[in-house]
Write a protein that holds these residues in place. Structure first.
Motif, PDB file in Angstrom:
ATOM      1  N   ASP A  22      41.407  34.283  32.690  1.00  0.00           N
ATOM      2  CA  ASP A  22      40.258  33.796  33.573  1.00  0.00           C
ATOM      3  C   ASP A  22      40.146  34.844  34.622  1.00  0.00           C
ATOM      4  O   ASP A  22      41.134  35.280  35.258  1.00  0.00           O
ATOM      5  CB  ASP A  22      40.715  32.289  34.107  1.00  0.00           C
ATOM      6  N   VAL A  23      39.269  35.256  34.828  1.00  0.00           N
ATOM      7  CA  VAL A  23      38.677  36.144  36.171  1.00  0.00           C
ATOM      8  C   VAL A  23      39.414  35.635  37.473  1.00  0.00           C
ATOM      9  O   VAL A  23      40.134  36.582  38.143  1.00  0.00           O
ATOM     10  CB  VAL A  23      37.317  36.266  36.143  1.00  0.00           C
ATOM     11  N   ARG A  24      39.435  34.379  37.691  1.00  0.00           N
ATOM     12  CA  ARG A  24      39.878  33.901  39.026  1.00  0.00           C
ATOM     13  C   ARG A  24      41.220  33.958  38.920  1.00  0.00           C
ATOM     14  O   ARG A  24      42.138  34.304  39.928  1.00  0.00           O
ATOM     15  CB  ARG A  24      39.321  32.462  39.076  1.00  0.00           C
ATOM     16  N   MET A  25      42.022  33.775  37.882  1.00  0.00           N
ATOM     17  CA  MET A  25      43.371  33.815  37.800  1.00  0.00           C
ATOM     18  C   MET A  25      43.732  35.053  37.844  1.00  0.00           C
ATOM     19  O   MET A  25      45.019  35.457  38.405  1.00  0.00           O
ATOM     20  CB  MET A  25      43.820  33.127  36.363  1.00  0.00           C
ATOM     21  N   GLN A  26      43.228  36.082  37.236  1.00  0.00           N
ATOM     22  CA  GLN A  26      43.422  37.583  37.421  1.00  0.00           C
ATOM     23  C   GLN A  26      43.427  37.995  38.998  1.00  0.00           C
ATOM     24  O   GLN A  26      44.326  38.673  39.319  1.00  0.00           O
ATOM     25  CB  GLN A  26      42.231  38.505  36.414  1.00  0.00           C
ATOM     26  N   GLU A  27      42.515  37.518  39.591  1.00  0.00           N
ATOM     27  CA  GLU A  27      42.597  37.853  40.914  1.00  0.00           C
ATOM     28  C   GLU A  27      43.555  37.200  41.806  1.00  0.00           C
ATOM     29  O   GLU A  27      44.395  38.083  42.644  1.00  0.00           O
ATOM     30  CB  GLU A  27      41.102  37.347  41.794  1.00  0.00           C
ATOM     31  N   TYR A  28      44.123  35.986  41.362  1.00  0.00           N
ATOM     32  CA  TYR A  28      45.346  35.438  41.981  1.00  0.00           C
ATOM     33  C   TYR A  28      46.459  36.159  41.787  1.00  0.00           C
ATOM     34  O   TYR A  28      47.250  36.519  42.483  1.00  0.00           O
ATOM     35  CB  TYR A  28      45.264  33.827  41.378  1.00  0.00           C
ATOM     36  N   ASN A  30      46.589  39.290  40.783  1.00  0.00           N
ATOM     37  CA  ASN A  30      46.417  40.571  41.573  1.00  0.00           C
ATOM     38  C   ASN A  30      46.924  40.369  43.093  1.00  0.00           C
ATOM     39  O   ASN A  30      47.777  41.191  43.674  1.00  0.00           O
ATOM     40  CB  ASN A  30      45.342  41.238  41.877  1.00  0.00           C
ATOM     41  N   GLN A  31      46.880  39.182  43.884  1.00  0.00           N
ATOM     42  CA  GLN A  31      47.008  39.002  45.246  1.00  0.00           C
ATOM     43  C   GLN A  31      48.563  38.559  45.049  1.00  0.00           C
ATOM     44  O   GLN A  31      49.315  39.166  46.122  1.00  0.00           O
ATOM     45  CB  GLN A  31      46.279  37.692  45.709  1.00  0.00           C
TER      46      GLN A  31
END
Length: 66
Positions: A22-28, A30-31
């Motif tokens: 999921d794009v949102r999980m990928q962003e998390y 990365n953080q």
């Protein structure tokens, strides 16, 4: 830094054992990796939800007050 989570998904993704689809999980993710790089030592452990009820209660309280 030693961290604990009851989320098998999050722990698996941070450790590289699972893929963040999921794009949102990928962003998390990365953080998390960015923050992880700031520590000399970092470990993340998965614990069962049944052993994490107090932390869950605090997280729910914090989220509801925001």
């Amino acid at each position: 830094m030693e961290m604990f989570s009851n989320s098998r998904l999050v722990v698996g993704q941070v450790k590289g054992e699972l893929e963040a689809r999921d794009v949102r999980m990928q962003e998390y993710l990365n953080q998390a990796r960015h923050l992880q790089s700031r520590f000399d030592s970092f470990s993340l452990h998965q614990i069962p939800r049944s052993r994490n009820t107090h932390a869950d209660s605090l997280a729910i309280l914090a989220a509801s007050s925001a």
